[in-house]
Design a protein around this motif. Structure first.
Motif, PDB file in Angstrom:
ATOM      1  N   GLY A 198       0.799  -1.220   0.000  1.00 40.08           N
ATOM      2  CA  GLY A 198       0.000   0.000   0.000  1.00 40.08           C
ATOM      3  C   GLY A 198       0.829   1.265   0.000  1.00 40.08           C
ATOM      4  O   GLY A 198       1.823   1.399  -0.707  1.00 40.08           O
ATOM      5  N   PHE A 199       0.402   2.212   0.832  1.00 48.41           N
ATOM      6  CA  PHE A 199       1.139   3.468   0.998  1.00 48.41           C
ATOM      7  C   PHE A 199       2.210   3.352   2.080  1.00 48.41           C
ATOM      8  O   PHE A 199       2.971   4.292   2.296  1.00 48.41           O
ATOM      9  N   ASN A 200       2.258   2.214   2.749  1.00 50.32           N
ATOM     10  CA  ASN A 200       3.194   2.012   3.861  1.00 50.32           C
ATOM     11  C   ASN A 200       4.463   1.331   3.348  1.00 50.32           C
ATOM     12  O   ASN A 200       4.690   0.139   3.565  1.00 50.32           O
ATOM     13  N   ASP A 235       5.072  -1.421  -4.820  1.00 49.12           N
ATOM     14  CA  ASP A 235       4.458  -2.043  -3.653  1.00 49.12           C
ATOM     15  C   ASP A 235       4.246  -3.537  -3.855  1.00 49.12           C
ATOM     16  O   ASP A 235       4.151  -4.026  -4.975  1.00 49.12           O
ATOM     17  N   GLY A 236       4.183  -4.264  -2.739  1.00 46.00           N
ATOM     18  CA  GLY A 236       3.934  -5.693  -2.761  1.00 46.00           C
ATOM     19  C   GLY A 236       2.524  -6.029  -2.327  1.00 46.00           C
ATOM     20  O   GLY A 236       1.623  -5.184  -2.344  1.00 46.00           O
ATOM     21  N   LEU A 237       2.339  -7.283  -1.916  1.00 39.02           N
ATOM     22  CA  LEU A 237       1.032  -7.787  -1.511  1.00 39.02           C
ATOM     23  C   LEU A 237       1.108  -8.412  -0.114  1.00 39.02           C
ATOM     24  O   LEU A 237       2.157  -8.941   0.268  1.00 39.02           O
ATOM     25  N   PRO A 238       0.005  -8.400   0.644  1.00 36.90           N
ATOM     26  CA  PRO A 238      -0.003  -9.035   1.973  1.00 36.90           C
ATOM     27  C   PRO A 238      -0.167 -10.552   1.866  1.00 36.90           C
ATOM     28  O   PRO A 238      -1.168 -11.128   2.290  1.00 36.90           O
ATOM     29  N   VAL A 272       3.892   4.038  -5.361  1.00 37.09           N
ATOM     30  CA  VAL A 272       3.395   3.080  -4.379  1.00 37.09           C
ATOM     31  C   VAL A 272       1.899   2.835  -4.608  1.00 37.09           C
ATOM     32  O   VAL A 272       1.260   3.483  -5.436  1.00 37.09           O
ATOM     33  N   ALA A 273       1.355   1.879  -3.869  1.00 35.90           N
ATOM     34  CA  ALA A 273      -0.097   1.637  -3.776  1.00 35.90           C
ATOM     35  C   ALA A 273      -0.779   1.338  -5.107  1.00 35.90           C
ATOM     36  O   ALA A 273      -1.955   1.656  -5.284  1.00 35.90           O
TER      37      ALA A 273
END
Length: 390
Positions: free
Chosen positions: A28-30, A75-78, A130-131
């Motif tokens: 995400g944005f983190n 960004d990646g994925l959870p 990102v995101a």
């Protein structure tokens, strides 16, 4: 100019950068570690960093009326990684969509362009976003001024895995809509709780959600039919807390994807109508929220043609695959680069990074997805050629 040979000179470095990014996947944005690493590399190459709020970072190089934007998502994925690679991420996140490869390639482009800065005849913006997985980063970047410098065209790339195309081959989509819009939605069904032995005293939100789920499926099958212009998926349904209690709340979460903006708006309206009417018919109520999304990706003919030409020059005709050779099935995934494509002439290309028969059988967004790192230099060569070719 031998773009592929130039790219191969820094192959070890871009693979090293890719592995660091892969090991430290964020979502995400983190993405503080990811952006800090990218900033460090860019400063090392001699760039001045421009932050675009929470959307990412940009650097600019060159001069000229023509202003090209090169973009990579980061960004990646959870997803808990189960790929088995030595540099796997252990934080519970994973670069299962290859954004670490995109970022590493664009870092390589930044380094090589800096070495030829005095030869540049156009302005080039290099943007790390990102995101994308939330389909929000590009929109936020535009709000923060990404396109305020009169950018004339933009390109991005995406890795492709699990096909039978050789690693390092590229596919350039034809002009027109090439990726669907996406709308994430949440439907909340409000009923009335009671004892499971006396359902007549309550309003069963679980039952209502079951009827609604079937009704949503018929929106596509009966109102759109077999034209392949839309897909709706409810991937999550939550209701109830115990087997002997009538639930007073059910939540359905899903996505709507379409290739036609008119159908998109029609289906969003119908989704709301259907949810409220089905709930009302069972004495419940429903609320619908569209939580995020993006329009369909629009490819510009001139940019696509230019990409085709520079890809052939950089890699040779044998590595540039006809778009019509792609296997047909579904309408594909969405891409928030679509926001940029709706503002300025844009293009994209797919970089093949692992044949199924060579052991790369898992698709994108899978916990066991792996990528062939030999493909990176080919993607780098194409992006570099697009930036430099007149």
């Amino acid at each position: 100019m031998e773009y592929l040979e130039i790219a191969k000179k820094i192959e070890d470095e871009i693979i090293k950068n890719r592995r660091w990014l892969h090991t430290h996947a964020e979502v995400g944005f983190n993405t503080p570690k990811t952006l800090a690493f990218i900033r460090e590399r860019l400063i090392e190459y001699g760039y001045k960093i421009e932050d675009l709020g929470r959307a990412g970072v940009r650097v600019c190089i060159g001069n000229g009326k023509e202003r090209i934007l090169l973009r990579a998502d980061v960004d990646g994925l959870p997803i808990e990684e189960k790929s088995g690679v030595k540099f796997a991420c252990k934080s519970g996140n994973m670069h299962a969509c290859g954004h670490d490869i995109h970022a590493a390639i664009l870092l390589g482009v930044a380094k090589l362009l800096k070495a030829q800065e005095n030869k540049l005849t156009r302005s080039i913006e290099i943007f790390f976003q990102v995101a994308e997985e939330r389909l929000e980063g590009a929109s936020v970047a535009i709000q923060k001024g990404l396109l305020e410098n009169k950018t004339t065209s933009a390109i991005t790339l995406h890795v492709l895995v699990g096909t039978e195309f050789e690693s390092g081959c590229v596919i350039i989509p034809q002009a027109g809509v090439t990726a669907p819009s996406a709308d994430y939605f949440e439907i909340r069904i409000k009923g009335k709780s009671c004892h499971g032995s006396a359902p007549q005293d309550g309003v069963d939100a679980t039952l209502v959600s079951a009827h609604l789920l079937l009704g949503l499926e018929e929106l596509i099958s009966r109102e759109i039919g077999g034209r392949g212009l839309a897909v709706m998926t409810v991937g999550r349904l939550i209701s109830g807390s115990a087997g002997n209690v009538i639930s007073d709340l059910a939540v359905l979460e899903g996505t709507l994807r379409t290739l036609d903006e008119g159908i998109r708006e029609r289906l969003k309206k119908r989704l709301v109508q259907l949810s409220k009417s089905i709930a009302k018919s069972f004495l419940a109520s429903a609320s619908v929220e569209f939580t995020s999304g993006c329009p369909s990706l629009l490819i510009d003919e001139e940019v696509s043609t230019r990409l085709q030409k520079v890809a052939v020059k950089a890699l040779g005709e044998e590595r540039v695959i006809d778009f019509n050779e792609l296997p047909k099935g579904g309408i594909g995934g969405s891409e928030d680069f679509a926001y940029i494509s709706r503002e300025i002439p844009s293009g994209t290309f797919a970089l093949c990074a692992g044949k199924r028969s060579d052991g790369y059988q898992y698709p994108l967004h899978h916990s066991k997805t792996k990528f062939d790192e030999n493909a990176l230099v080919y993607g780098l060569a194409v992006m570099l050629a697009f930036a430099l070719e007149k």
